[in-house]
Design a protein around this motif. Structure first.
Motif, mmCIF file in Angstrom:
data_model
loop_
_atom_site.group_PDB
_atom_site.id
_atom_site.type_symbol
_atom_site.label_atom_id
_atom_site.label_comp_id
_atom_site.label_asym_id
_atom_site.label_seq_id
_atom_site.Cartn_x
_atom_site.Cartn_y
_atom_site.Cartn_z
ATOM 1 N N GLY A 150 -0.032 58.897 30.172
ATOM 2 C CA GLY A 150 -1.304 58.542 29.566
ATOM 3 C C GLY A 150 -2.328 59.626 29.831
ATOM 4 N N LEU A 151 -3.369 59.638 29.028
ATOM 5 C CA LEU A 151 -4.446 60.613 29.180
ATOM 6 C C LEU A 151 -5.570 60.001 29.996
ATOM 7 C CD1 LEU A 151 -4.555 61.999 25.547
ATOM 8 C CD2 LEU A 151 -3.468 63.018 27.538
ATOM 9 N N GLY A 152 -6.037 60.751 30.988
ATOM 10 C CA GLY A 152 -7.089 60.263 31.867
ATOM 11 C C GLY A 152 -8.389 61.000 31.668
ATOM 12 N N PRO A 153 -9.400 60.624 32.438
ATOM 13 C CA PRO A 153 -10.695 61.292 32.345
ATOM 14 C C PRO A 153 -10.608 62.718 32.889
ATOM 15 C CG PRO A 153 -10.668 59.783 34.187
ATOM 16 C CD PRO A 153 -9.380 59.589 33.457
ATOM 17 N N VAL A 166 -6.950 65.207 32.012
ATOM 18 C CA VAL A 166 -5.732 65.195 32.809
ATOM 19 C C VAL A 166 -4.700 64.279 32.159
ATOM 20 C CG1 VAL A 166 -6.847 65.738 35.012
ATOM 21 C CG2 VAL A 166 -6.537 63.355 34.341
ATOM 22 N N ILE A 167 -3.434 64.552 32.454
ATOM 23 C CA ILE A 167 -2.316 63.722 32.025
ATOM 24 C C ILE A 167 -1.772 63.017 33.265
ATOM 25 C CG2 ILE A 167 0.019 63.704 31.073
ATOM 26 C CD1 ILE A 167 -0.706 66.302 29.606
ATOM 27 N N PHE A 168 -1.589 61.710 33.185
ATOM 28 C CA PHE A 168 -0.894 60.965 34.221
ATOM 29 C C PHE A 168 0.519 60.709 33.711
ATOM 30 C CE2 PHE A 168 -5.333 59.771 34.854
ATOM 31 C CZ PHE A 168 -5.465 59.962 36.222
ATOM 32 N N SER A 169 1.518 61.075 34.490
ATOM 33 C CA SER A 169 2.895 60.853 34.058
ATOM 34 C C SER A 169 3.719 60.303 35.211
ATOM 35 C CB SER A 169 3.511 62.148 33.522
ATOM 36 O OG SER A 169 3.489 63.165 34.500
ATOM 37 N N ALA A 170 4.589 59.352 34.889
ATOM 38 C CA ALA A 170 5.450 58.724 35.880
ATOM 39 C C ALA A 170 6.896 59.024 35.523
ATOM 40 C CB ALA A 170 5.209 57.220 35.912
ATOM 41 N N SER A 171 7.723 59.157 36.558
ATOM 42 C CA SER A 171 9.083 59.610 36.348
ATOM 43 C C SER A 171 10.069 58.864 37.226
ATOM 44 C CB SER A 171 9.146 61.110 36.657
ATOM 45 O OG SER A 171 10.467 61.577 36.634
ATOM 46 N N ASP A 172 11.355 59.026 36.913
ATOM 47 C CA ASP A 172 12.424 58.453 37.721
ATOM 48 C C ASP A 172 12.536 59.115 39.090
ATOM 49 O OD1 ASP A 172 13.060 56.580 35.871
ATOM 50 O OD2 ASP A 172 14.915 57.506 35.200
ATOM 51 N N ASN A 173 11.709 60.129 39.363
ATOM 52 C CA ASN A 173 11.687 60.719 40.706
ATOM 53 C C ASN A 173 10.766 59.928 41.634
ATOM 54 O OD1 ASN A 173 9.123 61.505 39.881
ATOM 55 N ND2 ASN A 173 9.416 63.665 40.271
ATOM 56 N N HIS A 174 10.322 58.737 41.175
ATOM 57 C CA HIS A 174 9.519 57.802 41.969
ATOM 58 C C HIS A 174 8.100 58.315 42.226
ATOM 59 C CE1 HIS A 174 13.507 56.195 42.697
ATOM 60 N NE2 HIS A 174 13.845 57.337 43.253
ATOM 61 N N ILE A 217 -4.662 69.326 31.565
ATOM 62 C CA ILE A 217 -4.190 69.623 30.217
ATOM 63 C C ILE A 217 -4.305 71.110 29.910
ATOM 64 C CG2 ILE A 217 -4.688 69.266 27.760
ATOM 65 C CD1 ILE A 217 -5.437 66.378 28.464
ATOM 66 N N ASN A 218 -5.437 71.710 30.223
ATOM 67 C CA ASN A 218 -5.660 73.109 29.853
ATOM 68 C C ASN A 218 -4.875 74.100 30.706
ATOM 69 O OD1 ASN A 218 -7.419 72.355 27.812
ATOM 70 N ND2 ASN A 218 -9.181 72.407 29.145
ATOM 71 N N LYS A 219 -4.876 73.910 32.021
ATOM 72 C CA LYS A 219 -4.238 74.879 32.920
ATOM 73 C C LYS A 219 -2.790 74.534 33.251
ATOM 74 C CE LYS A 219 -8.556 76.235 35.117
ATOM 75 N NZ LYS A 219 -9.293 76.333 36.383
ATOM 76 N N LYS A 220 -2.357 73.311 32.890
ATOM 77 C CA LYS A 220 -0.998 72.845 33.172
ATOM 78 C C LYS A 220 -0.670 72.907 34.664
ATOM 79 C CE LYS A 220 0.661 74.214 28.631
ATOM 80 N NZ LYS A 220 1.649 74.948 27.877
ATOM 81 N N GLU A 221 -1.651 72.545 35.501
ATOM 82 C CA GLU A 221 -1.470 72.550 36.949
ATOM 83 C C GLU A 221 -1.370 71.113 37.458
ATOM 84 O OE1 GLU A 221 -4.055 76.473 38.239
ATOM 85 O OE2 GLU A 221 -5.015 74.510 38.264
ATOM 86 N N ASN A 222 -0.431 70.877 38.365
ATOM 87 C CA ASN A 222 -0.359 69.581 39.028
ATOM 88 C C ASN A 222 -1.459 69.529 40.073
ATOM 89 O OD1 ASN A 222 1.830 69.087 37.466
ATOM 90 N ND2 ASN A 222 3.323 69.165 39.101
ATOM 91 N N VAL A 223 -2.378 68.565 39.945
ATOM 92 C CA VAL A 223 -3.505 68.475 40.863
ATOM 93 C C VAL A 223 -3.368 67.337 41.866
ATOM 94 C CG1 VAL A 223 -5.140 69.640 39.340
ATOM 95 C CG2 VAL A 223 -4.841 67.174 39.161
#
Length: 88
Positions: free
Chosen positions: A18-21, A24-32, A39-45
């Motif tokens: 989902g898109l956040g304020p 940013v992108i919030f994403s959940a995965s099977d890696n728990h 979005i712009n810099k593609k950095e995990n924050v």
């Protein structure tokens, strides 16, 4: 014009996002994990551990009243729901 951008965030299946304020992108995965990526810099924050038995199937973002953050609700295949507060 339509453009495409690839984001390599997870090593396993990305099951919810989902898109956040603050763009940013919030994403959940099977890696728990729930991961926050710009979005712009593609950095995990930020990254949140959902637990060893948590396999996310859905994600909902609820904006906060002060507009400086949000709450993320993650539903998992074992029937559990995890609420996470995110403040930028």
């Amino acid at each position: 014009m339509i453009t495409s951008h690839e984001y390599k965030i997870h090593e396993s299946i990305c099951s919810a996002l989902g898109l956040g304020p603050g763009e940013v992108i919030f994403s959940a995965s099977d890696n728990h994990k729930l991961t926050v990526t710009t979005i712009n810099k593609k950095e995990n924050v930020a990254e949140f551990d959902l637990g060893a038995d948590a396999y996310p199937v859905d994600l909902t973002i609820m904006p906060s009243l002060n507009r400086k953050g949000c709450q993320i609700c993650v539903a998992c295949s074992d029937g559990s729901i995890t609420m996470i507060n995110y403040n930028k």
